[in-house]
Design a protein around this motif. Structure first.
Motif, short mmCIF file in Angstrom:
data_model
loop_
_atom_site.label_atom_id
_atom_site.label_comp_id
_atom_site.label_asym_id
_atom_site.label_seq_id
_atom_site.Cartn_x
_atom_site.Cartn_y
_atom_site.Cartn_z
N PRO A 179 0.81 -1.23 0.00
CA PRO A 179 0.00 0.00 0.00
C PRO A 179 0.84 1.27 0.00
O PRO A 179 0.45 2.28 -0.61
CB PRO A 179 -0.81 -0.13 1.29
N LYS A 180 2.01 1.24 0.66
CA LYS A 180 2.90 2.41 0.63
C LYS A 180 3.47 2.62 -0.76
O LYS A 180 3.62 3.76 -1.21
CB LYS A 180 4.03 2.22 1.65
N LEU A 181 3.79 1.52 -1.45
CA LEU A 181 4.27 1.64 -2.82
C LEU A 181 3.22 2.29 -3.71
O LEU A 181 3.54 3.13 -4.57
CB LEU A 181 4.63 0.25 -3.36
N LEU A 182 1.96 1.93 -3.50
CA LEU A 182 0.88 2.47 -4.33
C LEU A 182 0.67 3.97 -4.12
O LEU A 182 0.01 4.62 -4.93
CB LEU A 182 -0.42 1.72 -4.06
N GLN A 183 1.20 4.51 -3.02
CA GLN A 183 1.05 5.94 -2.75
C GLN A 183 2.03 6.79 -3.55
O GLN A 183 1.88 8.02 -3.63
CB GLN A 183 1.23 6.20 -1.26
N LYS A 184 3.02 6.15 -4.15
CA LYS A 184 4.02 6.92 -4.91
C LYS A 184 3.40 7.42 -6.22
O LYS A 184 2.58 6.74 -6.83
CB LYS A 184 5.25 6.05 -5.18
N PRO A 185 3.80 8.60 -6.64
CA PRO A 185 3.12 9.24 -7.80
C PRO A 185 3.28 8.48 -9.12
O PRO A 185 2.45 8.63 -10.01
CB PRO A 185 3.77 10.63 -7.88
N ILE A 186 4.32 7.65 -9.25
CA ILE A 186 4.50 6.94 -10.52
C ILE A 186 3.89 5.53 -10.47
O ILE A 186 4.08 4.75 -11.41
CB ILE A 186 5.99 6.85 -10.91
N VAL A 187 3.16 5.23 -9.40
CA VAL A 187 2.60 3.88 -9.23
C VAL A 187 1.08 3.98 -9.14
O VAL A 187 0.54 4.87 -8.48
CB VAL A 187 3.15 3.20 -7.96
N GLU A 188 0.38 3.06 -9.79
CA GLU A 188 -1.08 3.02 -9.70
C GLU A 188 -1.56 1.57 -9.74
O GLU A 188 -0.81 0.65 -10.13
CB GLU A 188 -1.72 3.81 -10.85
N TYR A 189 -2.80 1.39 -9.32
CA TYR A 189 -3.40 0.06 -9.32
C TYR A 189 -4.77 0.13 -9.97
O TYR A 189 -5.55 1.05 -9.71
CB TYR A 189 -3.55 -0.46 -7.88
N HIS A 190 -5.05 -0.86 -10.83
CA HIS A 190 -6.38 -0.99 -11.45
C HIS A 190 -6.95 -2.36 -11.08
O HIS A 190 -6.28 -3.37 -11.23
CB HIS A 190 -6.29 -0.89 -12.97
N GLN A 191 -8.18 -2.36 -10.62
CA GLN A 191 -8.91 -3.61 -10.43
C GLN A 191 -9.67 -3.90 -11.72
O GLN A 191 -10.38 -3.03 -12.24
CB GLN A 191 -9.88 -3.50 -9.26
N ALA A 192 -9.49 -5.10 -12.27
CA ALA A 192 -10.11 -5.39 -13.55
C ALA A 192 -10.39 -6.87 -13.70
O ALA A 192 -9.69 -7.72 -13.14
CB ALA A 192 -9.21 -4.92 -14.70
N ASN A 193 -11.42 -7.18 -14.48
CA ASN A 193 -11.75 -8.55 -14.86
C ASN A 193 -10.98 -8.88 -16.13
O ASN A 193 -11.35 -8.46 -17.22
CB ASN A 193 -13.26 -8.68 -15.07
N LEU A 194 -9.92 -9.66 -15.99
CA LEU A 194 -9.03 -9.92 -17.12
C LEU A 194 -9.51 -11.06 -18.00
O LEU A 194 -8.79 -11.48 -18.92
CB LEU A 194 -7.62 -10.20 -16.61
#
Length: 417
Positions: A56-71
């Motif tokens: 979760p700390k990694l996801l707070q960095k400006p160059i990091v994002e997370y997408h929830q998706a049905n692949l």
């Protein structure tokens, strides 16, 4: 194009995605990427799976994002390739998708392993990504003792999980303009890896220390269970992406290509989207990834015994803590004994770890006579890759335990000498 590549990682939250993220965007030092997007089926806010403390700390960095998706659906997969405004198109794709639970119906393996590979590979080819790194699984019927298999060996996949991971490789290899490179790791262990085979063995070491009972294992001690640290999976995957990005698929095939042979039931692939004809001749760069230990069941048993200061041995049949396995002593009874001891450990842990995702429950496949026997060296020779954790042993296991303690999920009891 940006000086650093933009990266998208599909799947792998339960295997190597978090380790890859930490490698590409370290806590200290310059990131290796300009942007990184993680995509998986889970929610991270609120969390619907184990994320640990660092991710979760990694996801707070400006160059990091997370997408929830049905692949398993084309629309969501296509959207995952659309970069944020102002960000260069994704140039590297890391594909860690797939169903890793063995005891699932064939239909689920097709839906969750073969279909995502087709959809992601199809879109990646259309977008002309510079590198597509596929992390596959090692479920093949490898030699029990005599042979460690190089990449060129034709090995039959084991179980539906192996069959459909292998079919996914054929699906991806059939995209002739996809800059595909395949990594076939041994048994992955390390920080954040809470499933598989090695982590449950570690937990059983702690359980048998609590039970003050000898840990007795099945089968021959010489059966290979070749291992690889998750940090090497991350670093080697990056090395493979950089290599592929610099030379392209055609040249990579000449240097490291292997036959991605047919190993399925032709009747089962007829209605599977993207499955190539059984007679199709398919080639893709393939690298085994194992450490230098040539790990066997004996290696694992000895390491667990030394780490937890317990006696270990081997028998032709499994012994639990009470008696030799008989029709009256089922796997469920063994697990009941293990879980009772585990619950006692959780109860007396300091600080408390009531919500730990770690669990010593033994799946039936862990008792089956199977091997994971792969010859390493090709990835070192061609890519110049140097293992970060070349040896599986007490020091690496203690390092994993320390990482679990740091995450607040390991029962902190006096289990180590």
């Amino acid at each position: 194009m940006a000086s650093k590549p933009s990266v998208v990682v599909f799947g792998g939250l339960h295997t190597a995605a978090r380790a890859l993220g930490s490698y590409l965007v370290p806590d200290e030092g310059e990131p290796l990427v300009s942007h990184i997007r993680f995509v998986d089926k889970y929610s991270v806010q609120p969390a619907t799976t184990y994320l640990g403390a660092r991710f979760p700390k990694l996801l707070q960095k400006p160059i990091v994002e997370y997408h929830q998706a049905n692949l398993t659906k084309e629309g969501p997969v296509t959207k995952c390739f659309d970069p944020p405004e102002g960000i260069e198109p994704f140039s590297y794709v890391f594909d860690m998708t797939g169903q890793v639970h063995i005891a699932r119906a064939v239909e689920l393996h097709i839906e969750q392993t073969a279909i995502p590979a087709f959809l992601i590979g199809q879109e990646a080819q259309r977008r002309k990504v510079r590198a597509y790194v596929r992390i596959t699984q090692p479920y093949y019927q490898t030699s029990l003792e005599k042979t460690a298999h190089p990449e060129s060996d034709v090995i039959k996949p084991s179980d539906p999980v192996g069959t459909w991971y292998h079919e996914a490789l054929r699906i991806l290899a059939n995209f002739q303009d996809l800059n595909l490179v395949i990594i076939r790791p041994g048994l992955i262990y390390g920080p954040w890896v809470i499933s598989g085979i090695i982590t449950p063995f570690m937990l059983l070491g702690l359980v048998y220390r609590e039970l003050e009972t000898e840990f007795r294992s099945l089968w021959s001690p010489q059966i290979r269970h070749n291992t690889i640290h998750v940090e090497d999976v991350a670093a080697a995957s990056w090395a493979a992406a950089e290599w592929m990005g610099s030379i392209g698929r055609a040249e990579a095939n000449k240097i490291a290509g292997e036959d991605i042979y047919f190993a399925n039931d032709k009747a089962k692939i007829q209605d599977v989207k993207g499955a190539p004809d059984q007679k199709a001749k398919l080639t893709a760069p393939l690298f085994n990834l194992v450490d230098d230990t040539d790990t066997t069941l004996q290696t694992i048993s000895t390491t667990i015994g030394t780490t937890f200061d317990i006696k270990t041995s081997f028998h032709g049949v499994l012994h639990n803590t009470l008696a030799q396995l008989t029709p009256e002593n089922t796997l469920e009874e063994i697990n009941e004994t293990h879980l009772e001891a585990w619950n006692r450990l959780i109860a007396k842990a300091h600080p408390p770890v009531p919500n730990t995702p770690l669990n010593p429950y033994m799946e039936a496949y862990m008792l089956e006579k199977r091997s994971f026997a792969y010859k390493g060296g090709k990835i070192q020779k061609i890519l110049g890759y140097e293992l970060r954790h070349p040896k599986f042993g007490v020091d690496t296991i203690r390092g994993v335990i320390d990482s679990f303690k740091e995450e607040g999920v390991w029962p902190n009891v006096p289990e180590l000498r």
